[in-house]
Design a protein around this motif. Structure first.
Motif, PDB file in Angstrom:
ATOM      1  N   HIS A  48       0.744  -1.106   0.087  1.00  0.00           N
ATOM      2  CA  HIS A  48       0.054   0.119   0.233  1.00  0.00           C
ATOM      3  C   HIS A  48       1.014   1.278   0.004  1.00  0.00           C
ATOM      4  O   HIS A  48       0.633   2.145  -0.831  1.00  0.00           O
ATOM      5  N   SER A  49       2.100   1.051   0.765  1.00  0.00           N
ATOM      6  CA  SER A  49       2.913   2.336   0.818  1.00  0.00           C
ATOM      7  C   SER A  49       3.461   2.654  -0.631  1.00  0.00           C
ATOM      8  O   SER A  49       3.620   3.843  -1.032  1.00  0.00           O
ATOM      9  N   MET A  50       3.949   1.571  -1.005  1.00  0.00           N
ATOM     10  CA  MET A  50       4.764   1.659  -2.487  1.00  0.00           C
ATOM     11  C   MET A  50       3.574   2.062  -3.431  1.00  0.00           C
ATOM     12  O   MET A  50       4.051   3.016  -4.253  1.00  0.00           O
ATOM     13  N   ILE A  51       2.392   1.559  -3.279  1.00  0.00           N
ATOM     14  CA  ILE A  51       1.342   2.152  -4.529  1.00  0.00           C
ATOM     15  C   ILE A  51       1.051   3.568  -4.034  1.00  0.00           C
ATOM     16  O   ILE A  51       0.953   4.339  -5.078  1.00  0.00           O
ATOM     17  N   SER A  52       1.141   4.085  -2.889  1.00  0.00           N
ATOM     18  CA  SER A  52       0.747   5.413  -2.532  1.00  0.00           C
ATOM     19  C   SER A  52       1.749   6.268  -3.175  1.00  0.00           C
ATOM     20  O   SER A  52       1.632   7.472  -3.680  1.00  0.00           O
ATOM     21  N   HIS A  53       3.205   5.934  -3.048  1.00  0.00           N
ATOM     22  CA  HIS A  53       4.146   6.771  -3.568  1.00  0.00           C
ATOM     23  C   HIS A  53       4.146   6.781  -5.065  1.00  0.00           C
ATOM     24  O   HIS A  53       4.250   7.794  -5.568  1.00  0.00           O
ATOM     25  N   LEU A  54       3.921   5.470  -5.697  1.00  0.00           N
ATOM     26  CA  LEU A  54       3.593   5.590  -7.286  1.00  0.00           C
ATOM     27  C   LEU A  54       2.418   6.665  -7.763  1.00  0.00           C
ATOM     28  O   LEU A  54       2.581   7.233  -8.571  1.00  0.00           O
ATOM     29  N   ILE A  55       1.298   6.730  -6.723  1.00  0.00           N
ATOM     30  CA  ILE A  55       0.153   7.451  -7.076  1.00  0.00           C
ATOM     31  C   ILE A  55       0.552   8.869  -6.767  1.00  0.00           C
ATOM     32  O   ILE A  55       0.188   9.698  -7.594  1.00  0.00           O
ATOM     33  N   GLN A  56       1.341   8.990  -5.864  1.00  0.00           N
ATOM     34  CA  GLN A  56       1.818  10.600  -5.567  1.00  0.00           C
ATOM     35  C   GLN A  56       2.406  10.864  -6.925  1.00  0.00           C
ATOM     36  O   GLN A  56       2.471  12.037  -7.348  1.00  0.00           O
ATOM     37  N   GLY A  57       3.379  10.243  -7.410  1.00  0.00           N
ATOM     38  CA  GLY A  57       4.086  10.497  -8.718  1.00  0.00           C
ATOM     39  C   GLY A  57       3.278  10.739  -9.835  1.00  0.00           C
ATOM     40  O   GLY A  57       3.442  11.627 -10.817  1.00  0.00           O
ATOM     41  N   LEU A  58       2.093  10.195 -10.012  1.00  0.00           N
ATOM     42  CA  LEU A  58       0.894  10.253 -11.108  1.00  0.00           C
ATOM     43  C   LEU A  58       0.413  11.456 -10.988  1.00  0.00           C
ATOM     44  O   LEU A  58       0.350  12.431 -11.737  1.00  0.00           O
ATOM     45  N   GLN A  59       0.090  11.754  -9.483  1.00  0.00           N
ATOM     46  CA  GLN A  59      -0.561  12.940  -9.284  1.00  0.00           C
ATOM     47  C   GLN A  59       0.356  14.266  -9.458  1.00  0.00           C
ATOM     48  O   GLN A  59      -0.180  15.404 -10.033  1.00  0.00           O
TER      49      GLN A  59
END
Length: 156
Positions: A91-102
């Motif tokens: 979840h933490s890794m995916i959150s980091h990737l989502i922040q990059g997309l955002q």
């Protein structure tokens, strides 16, 4: 146990599959919108809304699991502590990737850059969902959790 109680117990494993399928579909729609943008060289507001909507739904799903679902599983199945810890790390890794997309969305990057971010999220998300389903579906079929499905798994 009444039939209604039994149906509620069995529903958590069905609920998580439905939510995962909806998130897969939201990702597919977002990637199609990005692909259309790549073909047209256009980063439209609509494309950005698809990406933002997908990110919001995936984040809500993981927050609900971390706050409600995983603690309930841990209480009934302490032997799954390592599995749950691994899933929270995902979840933490995916959150980091989502922040990059955002960030890419906020900077109005071109569709090719947005797709690069979505591709990374897709790879980790699918691996995560499959692992979660393999490890937890049996437990979810027996889980006693008196919470609203939307709170536990994100918006349905």
């Amino acid at each position: 146990m009444t039939e209604g109680e039994k149906a509620r117990l069995v529903a958590w494993n069905d609920e998580i599959r439905r939510v995962h399928d909806r998130l897969r579909e939201a990702l597919r729609v977002a990637r199609e919108a990005v692909a259309d943008g790549v073909a047209n060289g256009d980063t439209t507001r609509e494309l950005l809304l698809y990406c933002h909507g997908f990110c919001t739904a995936l984040t809500s799903h993981h927050v609900g699991e971390d706050r409600h679902l995983f603690p309930a599983i841990a209480a009934e199945h302490p032997e799954l502590a390592d599995t749950l810890r691994y899933l929270v790390q995902d979840h933490s890794m995916i959150s980091h990737l989502i922040q990059g997309l955002q960030s890419s969305i906020d900077q109005h990057d071109d569709p090719t850059e947005l797709d690069r971010h979505l591709e990374g999220i897709a790879a980790i998300m699918e691996s995560h969902f499959r692992y979660e389903e393999r490890q937890l579906l049996k437990v979810l079929g027996e889980l006693r959790l008196d919470e609203a499905p939307g709170d536990v798994l994100g918006p349905l």
